[in-house]
Design a protein around this motif. Structure first.
Motif, PDB file in Angstrom:
ATOM      1  N   ILE A 135     -22.943  36.280  11.890  1.00  0.00           N
ATOM      2  CA  ILE A 135     -23.853  36.014  12.899  1.00  0.00           C
ATOM      3  C   ILE A 135     -24.665  34.765  12.588  1.00  0.00           C
ATOM      4  O   ILE A 135     -25.306  34.609  11.591  1.00  0.00           O
ATOM      5  CB  ILE A 135     -24.984  37.115  12.581  1.00  0.00           C
ATOM      6  N   GLN A 136     -24.355  33.722  13.386  1.00  0.00           N
ATOM      7  CA  GLN A 136     -25.212  32.489  13.331  1.00  0.00           C
ATOM      8  C   GLN A 136     -25.917  32.316  14.445  1.00  0.00           C
ATOM      9  O   GLN A 136     -25.087  32.031  15.790  1.00  0.00           O
ATOM     10  CB  GLN A 136     -24.249  31.442  12.913  1.00  0.00           C
ATOM     11  N   ALA A 137     -27.228  32.376  14.793  1.00  0.00           N
ATOM     12  CA  ALA A 137     -27.872  32.242  16.036  1.00  0.00           C
ATOM     13  C   ALA A 137     -27.378  30.841  16.651  1.00  0.00           C
ATOM     14  O   ALA A 137     -27.704  29.896  15.920  1.00  0.00           O
ATOM     15  CB  ALA A 137     -29.229  32.397  15.728  1.00  0.00           C
ATOM     16  N   ASP A 138     -27.241  31.170  17.815  1.00  0.00           N
ATOM     17  CA  ASP A 138     -26.871  30.005  18.732  1.00  0.00           C
ATOM     18  C   ASP A 138     -25.770  29.198  18.471  1.00  0.00           C
ATOM     19  O   ASP A 138     -25.699  28.005  18.868  1.00  0.00           O
ATOM     20  CB  ASP A 138     -28.288  28.963  19.160  1.00  0.00           C
ATOM     21  N   THR A 139     -25.025  29.513  17.441  1.00  0.00           N
ATOM     22  CA  THR A 139     -23.552  28.962  17.084  1.00  0.00           C
ATOM     23  C   THR A 139     -22.378  29.659  17.165  1.00  0.00           C
ATOM     24  O   THR A 139     -21.498  29.274  17.910  1.00  0.00           O
ATOM     25  CB  THR A 139     -24.000  28.412  15.774  1.00  0.00           C
ATOM     26  N   ASN A 140     -22.385  30.673  16.532  1.00  0.00           N
ATOM     27  CA  ASN A 140     -21.245  31.574  16.402  1.00  0.00           C
ATOM     28  C   ASN A 140     -21.367  32.979  15.975  1.00  0.00           C
ATOM     29  O   ASN A 140     -22.283  33.356  15.289  1.00  0.00           O
ATOM     30  CB  ASN A 140     -20.185  31.116  15.487  1.00  0.00           C
ATOM     31  N   ILE A 141     -20.811  34.107  16.843  1.00  0.00           N
ATOM     32  CA  ILE A 141     -20.983  35.586  16.425  1.00  0.00           C
ATOM     33  C   ILE A 141     -19.291  35.715  16.473  1.00  0.00           C
ATOM     34  O   ILE A 141     -18.562  35.818  17.195  1.00  0.00           O
ATOM     35  CB  ILE A 141     -21.548  36.185  17.550  1.00  0.00           C
ATOM     36  N   MET A 142     -18.893  36.297  15.199  1.00  0.00           N
ATOM     37  CA  MET A 142     -17.617  36.778  15.058  1.00  0.00           C
ATOM     38  C   MET A 142     -17.789  38.523  15.308  1.00  0.00           C
ATOM     39  O   MET A 142     -18.247  38.982  14.164  1.00  0.00           O
ATOM     40  CB  MET A 142     -16.931  36.627  13.681  1.00  0.00           C
ATOM     41  N   PHE A 143     -17.373  38.840  16.606  1.00  0.00           N
ATOM     42  CA  PHE A 143     -17.764  40.178  16.606  1.00  0.00           C
ATOM     43  C   PHE A 143     -16.572  41.278  16.469  1.00  0.00           C
ATOM     44  O   PHE A 143     -15.776  41.538  17.640  1.00  0.00           O
ATOM     45  CB  PHE A 143     -18.106  40.539  18.182  1.00  0.00           C
ATOM     46  N   GLY A 144     -16.302  41.690  15.077  1.00  0.00           N
ATOM     47  CA  GLY A 144     -15.435  42.722  15.137  1.00  0.00           C
ATOM     48  C   GLY A 144     -16.266  44.005  15.163  1.00  0.00           C
ATOM     49  O   GLY A 144     -17.193  44.237  14.703  1.00  0.00           O
ATOM     50  N   ASN A 199      -9.555  45.009  19.253  1.00  0.00           N
ATOM     51  CA  ASN A 199      -9.833  44.043  20.076  1.00  0.00           C
ATOM     52  C   ASN A 199     -11.225  43.222  19.842  1.00  0.00           C
ATOM     53  O   ASN A 199     -12.094  43.612  20.451  1.00  0.00           O
ATOM     54  CB  ASN A 199      -9.757  44.397  21.401  1.00  0.00           C
ATOM     55  N   PRO A 200     -11.137  42.312  18.497  1.00  0.00           N
ATOM     56  CA  PRO A 200     -12.358  41.524  18.289  1.00  0.00           C
ATOM     57  C   PRO A 200     -12.651  40.581  19.387  1.00  0.00           C
ATOM     58  O   PRO A 200     -11.888  40.373  20.129  1.00  0.00           O
ATOM     59  CB  PRO A 200     -12.022  40.980  16.939  1.00  0.00           C
ATOM     60  N   ALA A 201     -13.818  40.085  19.072  1.00  0.00           N
ATOM     61  CA  ALA A 201     -13.979  39.073  20.014  1.00  0.00           C
ATOM     62  C   ALA A 201     -14.950  37.893  19.462  1.00  0.00           C
ATOM     63  O   ALA A 201     -15.525  38.080  18.166  1.00  0.00           O
ATOM     64  CB  ALA A 201     -15.195  39.523  21.211  1.00  0.00           C
ATOM     65  N   MET A 202     -14.968  36.567  19.763  1.00  0.00           N
ATOM     66  CA  MET A 202     -15.748  35.520  19.347  1.00  0.00           C
ATOM     67  C   MET A 202     -16.746  35.118  20.289  1.00  0.00           C
ATOM     68  O   MET A 202     -16.168  34.702  21.315  1.00  0.00           O
ATOM     69  CB  MET A 202     -14.978  34.689  18.693  1.00  0.00           C
ATOM     70  N   PHE A 203     -18.020  34.877  20.048  1.00  0.00           N
ATOM     71  CA  PHE A 203     -18.860  34.112  20.987  1.00  0.00           C
ATOM     72  C   PHE A 203     -19.359  32.837  20.407  1.00  0.00           C
ATOM     73  O   PHE A 203     -19.817  32.826  19.140  1.00  0.00           O
ATOM     74  CB  PHE A 203     -20.126  35.024  20.991  1.00  0.00           C
ATOM     75  N   ALA A 204     -18.990  31.957  21.142  1.00  0.00           N
ATOM     76  CA  ALA A 204     -19.380  30.277  20.714  1.00  0.00           C
ATOM     77  C   ALA A 204     -19.476  29.811  21.783  1.00  0.00           C
ATOM     78  O   ALA A 204     -18.860  30.078  22.895  1.00  0.00           O
ATOM     79  CB  ALA A 204     -18.450  30.044  19.737  1.00  0.00           C
ATOM     80  N   LYS A 205     -20.114  28.301  21.888  1.00  0.00           N
ATOM     81  CA  LYS A 205     -19.767  27.502  22.973  1.00  0.00           C
ATOM     82  C   LYS A 205     -18.418  27.293  23.240  1.00  0.00           C
ATOM     83  O   LYS A 205     -17.496  27.119  22.325  1.00  0.00           O
ATOM     84  CB  LYS A 205     -20.315  26.138  22.692  1.00  0.00           C
ATOM     85  N   PRO A 206     -17.947  27.056  24.556  1.00  0.00           N
ATOM     86  CA  PRO A 206     -16.615  27.273  24.932  1.00  0.00           C
ATOM     87  C   PRO A 206     -15.992  26.100  24.275  1.00  0.00           C
ATOM     88  O   PRO A 206     -16.154  24.708  24.197  1.00  0.00           O
ATOM     89  CB  PRO A 206     -16.834  26.888  26.462  1.00  0.00           C
ATOM     90  N   ASP A 207     -14.989  26.324  23.594  1.00  0.00           N
ATOM     91  CA  ASP A 207     -14.037  25.547  22.792  1.00  0.00           C
ATOM     92  C   ASP A 207     -12.720  26.193  22.874  1.00  0.00           C
ATOM     93  O   ASP A 207     -12.284  26.550  21.880  1.00  0.00           O
ATOM     94  CB  ASP A 207     -14.580  25.059  21.590  1.00  0.00           C
ATOM     95  N   VAL A 222     -11.403  28.321  19.320  1.00  0.00           N
ATOM     96  CA  VAL A 222     -11.517  27.532  18.054  1.00  0.00           C
ATOM     97  C   VAL A 222     -13.228  27.355  17.796  1.00  0.00           C
ATOM     98  O   VAL A 222     -13.943  27.035  18.527  1.00  0.00           O
ATOM     99  CB  VAL A 222     -11.086  26.283  18.006  1.00  0.00           C
ATOM    100  N   TYR A 223     -13.744  27.633  16.596  1.00  0.00           N
ATOM    101  CA  TYR A 223     -14.860  27.546  15.946  1.00  0.00           C
ATOM    102  C   TYR A 223     -14.775  26.719  14.737  1.00  0.00           C
ATOM    103  O   TYR A 223     -14.194  27.169  13.967  1.00  0.00           O
ATOM    104  CB  TYR A 223     -15.961  28.890  15.929  1.00  0.00           C
ATOM    105  N   SER A 224     -15.290  25.437  14.870  1.00  0.00           N
ATOM    106  CA  SER A 224     -15.353  24.679  13.551  1.00  0.00           C
ATOM    107  C   SER A 224     -16.338  24.144  13.143  1.00  0.00           C
ATOM    108  O   SER A 224     -17.120  23.561  14.198  1.00  0.00           O
ATOM    109  CB  SER A 224     -14.197  23.502  14.068  1.00  0.00           C
ATOM    110  N   THR A 225     -16.976  24.501  12.018  1.00  0.00           N
ATOM    111  CA  THR A 225     -18.213  24.279  11.575  1.00  0.00           C
ATOM    112  C   THR A 225     -18.702  23.001  11.692  1.00  0.00           C
ATOM    113  O   THR A 225     -19.935  22.510  11.878  1.00  0.00           O
ATOM    114  CB  THR A 225     -18.435  24.883  10.114  1.00  0.00           C
ATOM    115  N   GLY A 226     -17.946  21.864  11.489  1.00  0.00           N
ATOM    116  CA  GLY A 226     -18.032  20.399  11.590  1.00  0.00           C
ATOM    117  C   GLY A 226     -17.509  19.817  12.523  1.00  0.00           C
ATOM    118  O   GLY A 226     -17.680  18.553  12.806  1.00  0.00           O
ATOM    119  N   GLY A 227     -16.871  20.540  13.344  1.00  0.00           N
ATOM    120  CA  GLY A 227     -16.540  19.992  14.757  1.00  0.00           C
ATOM    121  C   GLY A 227     -15.451  19.228  14.681  1.00  0.00           C
ATOM    122  O   GLY A 227     -14.728  18.439  15.220  1.00  0.00           O
ATOM    123  N   LYS A 228     -14.570  19.550  13.484  1.00  0.00           N
ATOM    124  CA  LYS A 228     -13.385  18.716  13.124  1.00  0.00           C
ATOM    125  C   LYS A 228     -12.226  19.087  13.717  1.00  0.00           C
ATOM    126  O   LYS A 228     -11.107  18.513  13.820  1.00  0.00           O
ATOM    127  CB  LYS A 228     -13.044  18.401  11.419  1.00  0.00           C
TER     128      LYS A 228
END
Length: 385
Positions: A135-144, A199-207, A222-228
């Motif tokens: 749970i990272q507000a406005d960044t990433n949600i790994m929804f198992g 069937n897990p889900a991932m919420f993030a800005k479209p990547d 893909v969610y990459s914390t440093g955008g690499k």
């Protein structure tokens, strides 16, 4: 004419009542990943009609694909039950995972908050990150879903409908049936609790990126914390993987498949504190928690073999398995003694597939298998040897 019209009206009313009864026999939940407070997600659950005075609401102690107890109920806080008038219904927490609702025949709603597992420092059990929650507000949600939603006693078979309130900038990647109502509301549907967890889900800005492999739609998120790391970088590795699988099997075994990647930077000690790198397989997707790097050759070495392995788990144990997995007991898991089969056969196939498509020579294949056989002696849990 009047009699015929009257008959039609009566039939219509009966059909409506029947549909209402069917719809009532489902579990509905609303997950708010937009308005996150104190690093917690709020869950509101609408239960089916109960005909009993007491019932258990159960969070999983473990999930398929893992051989460890994780007690996801530990992360549930502020559990409250109420009737149709908003009145309080008594709840007794029996342990980390079980909530006894006293007055279930009046139950109309359940509310609680959920902490995530990635950055938790209080739980005494290790939660494998690919099977955990973030749970990272406005960044990433790994929804198992197993980390956010439970099930009622003897109601594991009921369908689930999940309303997900999200930031407008978020995209939901999943293999679940998904309906985007508007830019802040997605509705996910599963035929039962097992399918929801599978069937897990991932919420993030479209990547994301997608392509067709045979008749299968492959999606990469893909969610990459440093955008690499970008989806294009990952796709360069995954496309040969899915091509290898199709050639090895002669066909693709599913009509859709989602690869979800979480790359944690070296600076994110809050996420990497256990360094629980790896992956977890599902029937229509797999989740990866890996170190972040901009080195494409290193990225390939981490992903390629792992992705082939996870995809081929569709064969074993997702389709060929023991009764412990076929009827998984989330409350008191009974671990199958066939880990040697599930992991051993899958790993053999993953090496064989790469050899048959020319990615490695026969000599390299034999050396790889010898190394894995030797290493397995030190990795195999005692209870499954």
């Amino acid at each position: 004419m009047k009699s015929y019209l009257h008959h039609l009206i009566i039939c219509g009313i009966l059909a409506l009542l029947a549909n209402t009864a069917i719809n009532a026999q489902e579990v509905r939940a609303r997950i708010d990943v937009k308005n996150i407070k104190q690093d917690r997600v709020h869950v509101t659950l609408t239960p089916p009609k109960m005909n009993t005075e007491e019932i258990l609401y159960i969070m999983p102690a473990s999930i398929p694909g893992t051989y460890a107890r994780m007690d996801f109920g530990y992360f549930v806080k502020n559990f409250k039950a109420s009737d149709a008038n908003g009145g309080f219904i008594p709840v007794r927490r029996l342990n980390d995972n079980e909530f006894l609702i006293i007055g279930a025949n009046r139950l109309a709603k359940i509310d609680y908050d959920v902490n995530d597992t990635y950055d938790d420092t209080t739980h005494t059990l290790d939660v494998f990150n690919p099977g955990g929650t973030n749970i990272q507000a406005d960044t990433n949600i790994m929804f198992g879903a197993h980390g956010f939603i439970g099930y009622f006693t003897d109601m594991q078979h009921l369908p689930y409908t999940i309303e997900c309130i999200k930031p407008s900038s978020f995209f939901c990647s999943t293999s679940l049936a998904k309906q985007s109502i508007n830019d802040t509301l997605d509705v996910l549907s599963a035929k039962n609790y097992d399918a929801l967890v599978d069937n897990p889900a991932m919420f993030a800005k479209p990547d994301t990126i997608s392509y067709m492999q045979g008749g299968t739609k492959i999606s990469i998120a893909v969610y990459s914390t440093g955008g690499k790391v970008t989806p294009e970088m990952v796709a360069k590795v995954i496309k040969p993987v899915t091509n290898t699988v199709e050639k090895f099997l002669g066909t693709m075994p599913v009509d859709r498949y989602t690869f979800m990647f979480f790359f944690a930077g070296m600076d994110r000690k809050d996420l990497r504190r256990k360094d629980a790198f790896g992956a977890l397989e599902h029937n229509y997707s797999s989740v990866y928690f890996l170190p972040e790097t901009s080195d494409e050759s290193m990225l390939k070495s981490w992903i390629a073999q792992t992705a082939v392995h996870e995809f081929l788990h569709i064969l074993v144990p997702l389709n060929l398995h023991s009764k412990e997995i076929a009827r998984f007991d989330f409350r008191a898991p009974k671990m199958s003694r066939h880990l040697w089969l599930y992991e051993g056969v899958t790993e053999y196939f993953s090496v064989l597939a790469r050899a048959q498509t020319g990615e490695m020579t026969e000599k390299q294949m034999r050396r790889t298998l010898r190394q894995k056989m030797y290493g397995s002696q030190f990795m195999m849990p005692k209870h499954v040897q």
